[in-house]
Design an enzyme around this catalytic site. Structure first.
Site, mmCIF file in Angstrom:
data_model
loop_
_atom_site.group_PDB
_atom_site.id
_atom_site.type_symbol
_atom_site.label_atom_id
_atom_site.label_comp_id
_atom_site.label_asym_id
_atom_site.label_seq_id
_atom_site.Cartn_x
_atom_site.Cartn_y
_atom_site.Cartn_z
ATOM 1 N N CYS A 22 -14.074 13.822 55.241
ATOM 2 C CA CYS A 22 -14.047 12.778 56.126
ATOM 3 C C CYS A 22 -15.385 11.914 56.557
ATOM 4 O O CYS A 22 -16.501 12.567 56.858
ATOM 5 C CB CYS A 22 -13.877 13.283 57.656
ATOM 6 N N CYS A 274 -17.552 -3.681 57.673
ATOM 7 C CA CYS A 274 -16.339 -3.097 57.051
ATOM 8 C C CYS A 274 -16.244 -1.685 57.534
ATOM 9 O O CYS A 274 -17.384 -1.164 57.790
ATOM 10 C CB CYS A 274 -16.313 -3.244 55.325
ATOM 11 N N ASP A 275 -15.145 -1.016 57.261
ATOM 12 C CA ASP A 275 -14.880 0.137 57.689
ATOM 13 C C ASP A 275 -15.809 1.418 57.078
ATOM 14 O O ASP A 275 -16.140 2.402 57.458
ATOM 15 C CB ASP A 275 -13.390 0.589 57.618
#
Length: 416
Positions: A22, A274-275
């Protein structure tokens, strides 16, 4: 006004799992230490009002992600639904997409999500032995059983959902095991996300999928899908690729020529380009002092989006699959081309192999679409073509019906 998209992170980089790959949990250092990492009620109200006001309508699409957004609790999302009803102009509608690991879902969640028409994305990396390799909780315990309980909640309550499947070093060599598992548990809509983790000193982590393996993974699943599951299983990259072959623009940002109209708002109101670029240099401002419309139309955001096209290396500009790939996601464009030019996508070899492999069938899907036929007809054509393949000469018409010679079509995976 042109439409744009915002991904809201109502709990920021906070999660009840600690998946090894992650990238978002590491963003915690960007934010001041606070006891509560939850989006405040006044900020939520302002965000929903401003986001609706900045859209051309008549439909507004909301997206909620994390971290793990269900940590906000159901009352937060009840408030979301109420605020949306309050601020939507007459005749307008809105949608909500919620990305979750699924482990906190129960029947109360299922009832709410179904009644309010949420589209739920749930993350599953395949069967337990592959999923649990990297998707674990904060004690290192496997999460697969909890995720599957969440999937059962969605299915029993009739919630519309899709599955996000990460492709990494642990599952990339078992594409059919991943695909068939998900198909067998009732999944009908899939998106595959390649895991690419850059290391500070250069190179990628040993969890990152190898480029050639990613291409082989996609090709193996495509071969199964094109023969058996067209019209029954919807796979994002395959659907988007067929859309481009049919002459329409891609909806998926990674396949478009430019980007920059998919922003992120954090739990504290900070907005980023942006992510995948939640970085200090890509912070556009805070909703408290700058409007969403101003940020998305700002010179810095326009330049960010245009850089995807402007930064293409020459090898990409000359590539026969550029029309569908457009260099891929900027976050993965960090290797050198053979002639030493920067900006080549780390996954280039895999994408190129896949697009060449799938080209004849994507071309045929486009033909079916243009003539108003069901795309699923290709499965019967494939069956006939496979039966006839052994007696087709190289210079004979291809059995797929493209009108080209066999040697220039299905015998060869290349060409447009």
């Amino acid at each position: 006004m042109l439409p744009f998209h915002v991904m809201a992170k109502p709990v920021g980089p906070v999660c009840n799992l600690e998946c090894a790959y992650c990238y978002y949990l590491r963003k915690d250092a960007l934010f001041a230490r606070a006891a509560d990492r939850r989006m405040a009620p006044d900020l939520l109200a302002r965000y929903i009002h401003d986001y609706i006001a900045a859209q051309p309508g008549p439909r507004v699409d909301f997206a909620w992600q994390g971290g793990e957004p269900t940590l906000q609790g159901l009352d937060f999302f009840r408030r979301v639904a109420a605020l949306q009803r309050e601020h939507l102009p007459a005749g307008w509608t809105c949608t909500n997409a919620l990305q979750t690991n699924g482990t906190l879902l129960d029947d109360e969640w299922g009832d709410f999500l179904q009644r309010h028409g949420f589209l739920v994305g749930i993350s599953i990396d395949g069967p337990p032995e592959l999923h649990d390799r990297y998707r674990v909780d904060r004690r290192g315990r496997p999460s697969h059983a909890g995720v599957m309980r969440g999937l059962d909640v969605l299915q029993r309550h009739g919630v519309e959902y899709n599955v996000l499947c990460a492709v990494h070093r642990a599952n990339a060599d078992q594409p059919l095991a991943v695909y068939r598992f998900l198909r067998d548990v009732g999944v009908t809509w899939l998106q595959f996300i390649p895991i690419v983790e850059r290391l500070p000193g250069g190179g990628v982590s040993d969890r990152s999928v190898l480029p050639e393996d990613f291409g082989t993974f996609l090709s193996a699943i495509f071969d199964e899908w094109i023969r058996h599951d067209v019209g029954r299983m919807f796979i994002q990259l395959f659907e988007e690729s067929a859309t481009v072959w049919a002459g329409m623009p891609a909806r998926l940002c990674v396949l478009r020529e430019t980007c920059g109209r998919a922003l992120v708002i954090e739990h504290n109101g900070d907005v980023y380009a942006c992510d995948h670029f939640v970085l200090p240099e890509h912070r556009l401002g805070n909703l408290a002092d700058r409007s969403l419309e101003d940020m998305v139309e700002s010179p810095e955001q326009r330049a960010f989006g245009q850089a995807k096209q402007d930064g293409l290396p020459q090898v990409c500009r000359q590539c026969d699959v550029r029309f569908i790939c457009n260099g891929g996601c900027p976050k993965d464009r960090f290797i050198l081309s053979a002639d030493g030019e920067p900006g080549l996508n780390y996954l280039c070899a895999g994408f190129r192999d896949f697009f060449h492999h799938a080209a004849p069938h994507l071309r045929r899907l486009a033909i079916l679409w243009r003539r108003g036929s069901a795309p699923a007809e290709i499965m019967a054509e494939m069956e006939r073509a496979d039966a006839a393949r052994w007696r087709v000469g190289r210079n004979d018409p291809c059995p797929c019906g493209s009108g080209r010679k066999y040697k220039h079509c299905c015998l060869s995976a290349g060409g447009r």
